[in-house]
Design an enzyme around this catalytic site. Structure first.
Site, PDB file in Angstrom:
ATOM      1  N   TRP A   1       0.854  -1.189   0.000  1.00  0.00           N
ATOM      2  CA  TRP A   1       0.000   0.000   0.000  1.00  0.00           C
ATOM      3  C   TRP A   1       0.888   1.236   0.000  1.00  0.00           C
ATOM      4  CZ3 TRP A   1      -2.007   2.633   4.876  1.00  0.00           C
ATOM      5  CH2 TRP A   1      -2.957   3.611   4.566  1.00  0.00           C
TER       6      TRP A   1
ATOM      7  N   ASP B   1      -0.779  -5.799   9.160  1.00  0.00           N
ATOM      8  CA  ASP B   1      -1.784  -4.836   8.734  1.00  0.00           C
ATOM      9  C   ASP B   1      -3.023  -5.641   8.364  1.00  0.00           C
ATOM     10  OD1 ASP B   1      -3.345  -2.831   7.707  1.00  0.00           O
ATOM     11  OD2 ASP B   1      -1.815  -2.007   6.375  1.00  0.00           O
TER      12      ASP B   1
ATOM     13  N   LYS C   1     -13.586  -0.921   6.201  1.00  0.00           N
ATOM     14  CA  LYS C   1     -14.097  -1.742   5.103  1.00  0.00           C
ATOM     15  C   LYS C   1     -15.191  -2.690   5.550  1.00  0.00           C
ATOM     16  CE  LYS C   1     -10.005  -0.169   3.682  1.00  0.00           C
ATOM     17  NZ  LYS C   1      -9.072   0.600   4.548  1.00  0.00           N
TER      18      LYS C   1
END
Length: 400
Positions: free
Chosen positions: A130, A211, A246
């Site tokens: 990311w 993560d 999310k």
């Protein structure tokens, strides 16, 4: 003050969204930004969230500050989601959790914490990762290096080379790992491979930093935490940054958590004390609303069942769009085999589209894809899938 200072470059993904908004093409499609969209092209408020918010309005008695680490019930809910009900980590109190402003805030608090007590460590990140990972850890003062992850030729995981690199990471360095739904590639590590990585970490003594932004978007809430459970069983010190943006759709509420797992309850208590001092000089106290919404859902049997149903629906829609894209391109007689996209997980895919094709799609069709070909499958709908497939087929012909 700013007269002789150059403007900072636009964020590579958020800047793409700004260009998309300014585009006048009525058929434009945004496949760049990492936000879930339903089949109508909207980012929905989940019904379980609406129900929880009603309960909060009825029950709320104060707008006073939360504790520095957040509501203890929120931390307990996060831990049950991460480790599973009845986990030894929970019963032995080996984990310390704080409520952070989103997954990004959790990553930054974790980076600041580790930098304070391990100042000479280097952070190792996957190649690719990311885009904001480098910015976050760099801002915390870390130098970083990369380990192999994605093979652009096979469109798969570069596992052997990854393990070779991890075996040479110095003790006490930090290795950042995507727990599931790797962003940006969509290529995940399987359970057998995770077990080998855990064994390497235990042998070599580096610190895993997971993560975990997409729990439930891979194979399911329980299945996606496999690596967390395995690191916990190994008795290692490790860190988890998790997010409810999310899987609960709480994007604008900035709801996340940082969890530090230690070999003993005493060490976890020490870790929590320093997590609090790190938070205190950063944002002092976490925002309340999103965390209380998530906690309300996770502690209410009916709301949790509704959440899991809605989460499964989001995951199933993304899987359906993966298949629709691959099958749609195949039906148009494209020479390239895009079947690997079906094997990827989560919202993202390294599509294999080169930058020339990406630019042509943007200029000629109003289809916005991140440089390097990363697409957000949730940006596809039943209304735009044919247009996207037609456009990609044309682009591959024009840009040969």
């Amino acid at each position: 003050m700013w007269k002789n200072i150059e403007a900072a470059p636009a964020d590579s993904i958020l800047g793409l969204t700004e260009a998309f908004r300014a585009d006048q093409n009525p058929k434009k499609v945004n496949l760049g930004v990492g936000v879930y969209k339903d089949d109508a092209g909207n980012t929905p408020v989940l019904q379980c969230v609406k129900e929880a918010e009603k309960l909060l309005v009825e029950r709320e008695k104060t707008k006073s500050y939360l504790p520095i680490s957040g509501d203890p019930a929120y931390a307990a809910s996060v831990q049950e989601l991460l480790f599973g009900a009845g986990s030894e980590v929970i019963s032995s109190k080996r984990a310390a959790t704080i409520h952070a402003p989103g997954g990004t805030g959790a990553l930054r608090v974790g980076a600041d914490l580790l930098k304070r007590f391990n100042p000479d460590a280097k952070v190792w990140i996957s190649k690719p990762t990311w885009a904001n990972h480098k910015g976050i850890f760099g801002a915390a003062g870390f130098a970083f290096d990369e380990y192999p992850y994605y093979n652009a030729e096979t469109m798969g995981l570069e596992f052997e080379k990854m393990c070779e690199a991890l075996e040479n990471v110095p003790a006490k360095d930090v290795v950042l790992l995507h727990a599931c739904c790797h962003n940006p590639s969509g290529v995940d590590i399987n359970n057998t491979q995770w077990e080998k990585i855990v064994a390497i970490a235990k042998e070599k003594g580096w610190t895993p930093f997971l993560d975990f932004a997409y729990q439930g978007f891979g194979a399911g809430v329980d299945e996606d935490r496999f690596v967390v459970e395995k690191f916990a069983e190994a008795g290692l010190d490790f860190v988890v940054a998790s997010s409810f943006s999310k899987n609960f759709g709480l994007y604008n509420e900035r709801t996340g958590a940082l969890t530090v797992v230690s070999p003993s309850a005493g060490e976890a208590a020490v870790a929590l004390s320093h997590m609090k001092t790190t938070v205190r000089v950063n944002y002092s106290n976490p925002p309340a609303h999103g965390g209380l919404v998530a906690m309300t859902i996770l502690t209410d049997k009916d709301l949790k069942a509704l959440w899991l149903k809605e989460l499964n629906g989001m995951r199933d829609r993304i899987v359906a769009m993966r298949s629709a894209l691959v099958d749609g391109l195949s039906a148009r007689g494209i020479e390239v085999d895009f079947s690997y996209i079906k094997e990827q997980r989560g919202m993202f895919s390294f599509s294999g589209l080169n930058d020339k094709v990406v630019q042509w799609l943007r200029d000629q069709k109003g289809i916005y894809v991140v440089g390097g070909g990363r697409i957000n499958l949730a940006g596809l709908t039943t209304a735009n899938i044919d247009y996207v497939c037609d456009s990609i087929a044309e682009a591959l012909t024009v840009c040969k």
